[in-house]
Design a protein around this motif. Structure first.
Motif, PDB file in Angstrom:
ATOM      1  N   ALA A 155      -4.996  50.045  -5.280  1.00  0.00           N
ATOM      2  CA  ALA A 155      -5.662  50.746  -6.380  1.00  0.00           C
ATOM      3  C   ALA A 155      -7.134  50.967  -6.040  1.00  0.00           C
ATOM      4  O   ALA A 155      -7.715  50.252  -5.220  1.00  0.00           O
ATOM      5  N   ASP A 156      -7.726  51.973  -6.682  1.00  0.00           N
ATOM      6  CA  ASP A 156      -9.118  52.312  -6.374  1.00  0.00           C
ATOM      7  C   ASP A 156     -10.076  51.180  -6.695  1.00  0.00           C
ATOM      8  O   ASP A 156     -11.131  51.055  -6.059  1.00  0.00           O
ATOM      9  N   ASP A 157      -9.742  50.361  -7.691  1.00  0.00           N
ATOM     10  CA  ASP A 157     -10.634  49.269  -8.085  1.00  0.00           C
ATOM     11  C   ASP A 157     -10.199  47.920  -7.513  1.00  0.00           C
ATOM     12  O   ASP A 157     -10.665  46.869  -7.970  1.00  0.00           O
ATOM     13  N   ALA A 158      -9.325  47.929  -6.520  1.00  0.00           N
ATOM     14  CA  ALA A 158      -8.841  46.675  -5.943  1.00  0.00           C
ATOM     15  C   ALA A 158      -9.943  46.026  -5.111  1.00  0.00           C
ATOM     16  O   ALA A 158     -10.798  46.699  -4.530  1.00  0.00           O
ATOM     17  N   SER A 159      -9.929  44.694  -5.062  1.00  0.00           N
ATOM     18  CA  SER A 159     -10.893  43.970  -4.238  1.00  0.00           C
ATOM     19  C   SER A 159     -10.597  44.221  -2.765  1.00  0.00           C
ATOM     20  O   SER A 159      -9.443  44.373  -2.364  1.00  0.00           O
ATOM     21  N   LEU A 160     -11.656  44.270  -1.951  1.00  0.00           N
ATOM     22  CA  LEU A 160     -11.535  44.564  -0.518  1.00  0.00           C
ATOM     23  C   LEU A 160     -10.742  45.849  -0.297  1.00  0.00           C
ATOM     24  O   LEU A 160      -9.834  45.932   0.534  1.00  0.00           O
ATOM     25  N   LYS A 217     -11.431  48.807   1.045  1.00  0.00           N
ATOM     26  CA  LYS A 217     -11.462  49.450   2.354  1.00  0.00           C
ATOM     27  C   LYS A 217     -10.525  48.748   3.338  1.00  0.00           C
ATOM     28  O   LYS A 217      -9.756  49.393   4.052  1.00  0.00           O
ATOM     29  N   LEU A 218     -10.590  47.400   3.378  1.00  0.00           N
ATOM     30  CA  LEU A 218      -9.735  46.647   4.298  1.00  0.00           C
ATOM     31  C   LEU A 218      -8.270  46.840   3.958  1.00  0.00           C
ATOM     32  O   LEU A 218      -7.431  47.064   4.852  1.00  0.00           O
ATOM     33  N   ARG A 219      -7.949  46.768   2.682  1.00  0.00           N
ATOM     34  CA  ARG A 219      -6.551  46.932   2.278  1.00  0.00           C
ATOM     35  C   ARG A 219      -6.054  48.345   2.550  1.00  0.00           C
ATOM     36  O   ARG A 219      -4.878  48.549   2.888  1.00  0.00           O
ATOM     37  N   PHE A 220      -6.953  49.341   2.426  1.00  0.00           N
ATOM     38  CA  PHE A 220      -6.550  50.713   2.703  1.00  0.00           C
ATOM     39  C   PHE A 220      -6.272  50.912   4.188  1.00  0.00           C
ATOM     40  O   PHE A 220      -5.328  51.629   4.580  1.00  0.00           O
ATOM     41  N   VAL A 221      -7.106  50.275   5.039  1.00  0.00           N
ATOM     42  CA  VAL A 221      -6.863  50.351   6.488  1.00  0.00           C
ATOM     43  C   VAL A 221      -5.538  49.693   6.841  1.00  0.00           C
ATOM     44  O   VAL A 221      -4.754  50.218   7.653  1.00  0.00           O
ATOM     45  N   LEU A 222      -5.257  48.529   6.246  1.00  0.00           N
ATOM     46  CA  LEU A 222      -3.978  47.855   6.501  1.00  0.00           C
ATOM     47  C   LEU A 222      -2.805  48.702   6.033  1.00  0.00           C
ATOM     48  O   LEU A 222      -1.756  48.753   6.697  1.00  0.00           O
TER      49      LEU A 222
END
Length: 438
Positions: free
Chosen positions: A59-64, A66-71
């Motif tokens: 989600a857009d407001d999820a913590s970390l 950028k890292l989670r999006f890369v994963l």
């Protein structure tokens, strides 16, 4: 065309293939490659089920985020990653088996898998179609040359091409400068964006100090990018001096406005005559709130959603109004008219107290003031002056709200709001003139 020669070469290839197919080492390598191709998607599916962030977009407001999006994006080519890893493991195992001891075919398959991995990574991570094509047509061929063993020959050929007789700068150095410059510029942009966001989040500093630190960070980051790019490309600092000299010559010949705007931006930040968030009025009744002060220009956002790009030199060489330079307090006024039959002595406290009830109207530095303006043709023209904190724009409707308050107050107390009236007199004609017209 030598058909006999081609037939002999084909016969030789067929014999070599027959020898390979009869070799346990070759068959073991084929089996290892096939097994890796079959196992890679199965293991990738198991890992994705076990790790939800590899298959579910954050989600857009999820913590970390950028890292989670890369994963999450890396999960899209997890099979290619596993295929490279499994082939590497297979090569190690085959070399350790005494009866077999060969891994050349697995190494070839692993090299091709690496090229495929580079291709998949570009397709997943590079969103812009133009940059995606550039990356595919540069990185994939380079990866292919590297796995085939021709990369060193290519670099040696490029290293032999010098840009000038006595120049230490080679064609390979220029290519490296372009590649590393693009990489460091991208990383610098990300670091600059994150750093400026962190600086602007420091509420212990005032807005002007935050903007100064943010711009100094931007200058420092991109200066470091230039030095890192030249260092990674192997170009000596003397080459950088030549480039700086060329830039200086360009400034002297035709880039004076850009240099002036750059210096003006630094002056604005240092003397704090204009800050982000200030409400300014420019020439031509153009007004809005300062949205950003950039290296070359200042962005002013208007109430109707438009961004006006103003050169920084305008704020150092021309006049303008800054409504919120020292204080957000603003004085506004609303005009209205009443009939000549109105008791003005009773009207003044009536309207003043009604306006003062508005939650945004302030009693300091002055209470609302009901003032006499002039005797109009049809009405006595009055005015209410009042103070508010903020700009009467966007979400604030100070003058509109006060206008409604005045109208309701006058209606509730039966005070007439006159409209223009004209009285026409008809002069009667003498009797003698009436007879002549017959």
């Amino acid at each position: 065309m030598d058909m006999d020669g081609m037939a002999q070469r084909a016969q030789g290839w067929l014999e070599q293939l027959t020898v390979w197919l009869q070799s346990p080492a070759f068959l073991a390598q084929l089996a290892a490659i096939a097994l890796a191709i079959v196992i890679a998607p199965i293991v990738a599916s198991i890992i994705k089920r076990a790790i939800p962030m590899l298959r579910i977009a954050p989600a857009d407001d999820a913590s970390l985020y950028k890292l989670r999006f890369v994963l999450f994006r890396a999960g899209k080519f997890l099979r290619a990653i596993l295929l490279v890893g499994l082939l590497a493991v297979a090569a190690i195992l085959l070399r350790g088996m005494e009866p077999l001891g060969e891994d050349w075919l697995v190494k070839i398959a692993q090299s091709l898998a690496v090229v495929f991995l580079v291709y998949r990574a570009i397709k997943v991570f590079v969103d812009d179609p133009l940059w995606r094509k550039v990356a595919i047509w540069t990185l994939v061929p380079l990866a292919l040359l590297a796995v085939l063993g021709y990369f060193d020959d290519l670099t040696a050929a490029l290293e032999a091409v010098s840009l000038g007789e006595d120049s230490a700068i080679t064609l390979l150095a220029v290519i490296r400068l372009g590649l590393f410059g693009a990489l460091f510029f991208w990383l610098g942009s990300l670091g600059n964006e994150r750093g400026q966001s962190a600086i602007r989040a420091q509420e212990s500093l005032d807005v002007g100090a935050r903007e100064i630190l943010a711009k100094l960070l931007q200058i420092g980051v991109f200066a470091a990018v230039v030095f890192l790019a030249f260092g990674a490309a192997g170009i000596p600092l003397s080459g950088l001096a030549v480039a700086v000299g060329a830039v200086g010559l360009g400034i002297g010949l035709g880039l004076q406005p850009i240099a002036a705007n750059f210096v003006s931006g630094l002056i604005i930040l240092l003397d704090r005559s204009v800050k982000v968030g200030d409400f300014v009025m420019l020439e031509g009744d153009v007004f809005g709130r300062v949205k950003a002060i950039n290296m070359r220009s200042t962005t002013v956002a208007t109430a109707d959603g438009k961004d006006i790009i103003v050169p920084n030199t305008h704020f150092t060489e021309s006049s303008y109004e800054n409504w919120t330079h020292d204080s957000p307090l603003q004085r506004y006024e609303v005009d209205f008219g009443v009939s000549y039959d109105t008791d003005l002595d009773a009207l003044v406290p009536l309207v003043r107290d009604a306006v003062l009830e508005h939650p945004d109207v302030l009693a300091e530095p002055d209470e609302p003031s009901v003032e006499f303006r002039n005797f109009g043709d049809s009405s006595i023209n009055m005015c209410v002056e009042f103070w508010c904190q903020g700009i009467d724009d966007g979400p604030n409707k100070f003058t509109s709200d006060v206008g409604f308050i005045i109208w309701r107050t006058l209606k509730a107390n039966n005070i007439e709001i006159p409209f223009p009236q004209r009285v026409t007199y008809q002069i009667p004609m003498p009797r003698a003139e009436k007879g002549k017209g017959r």
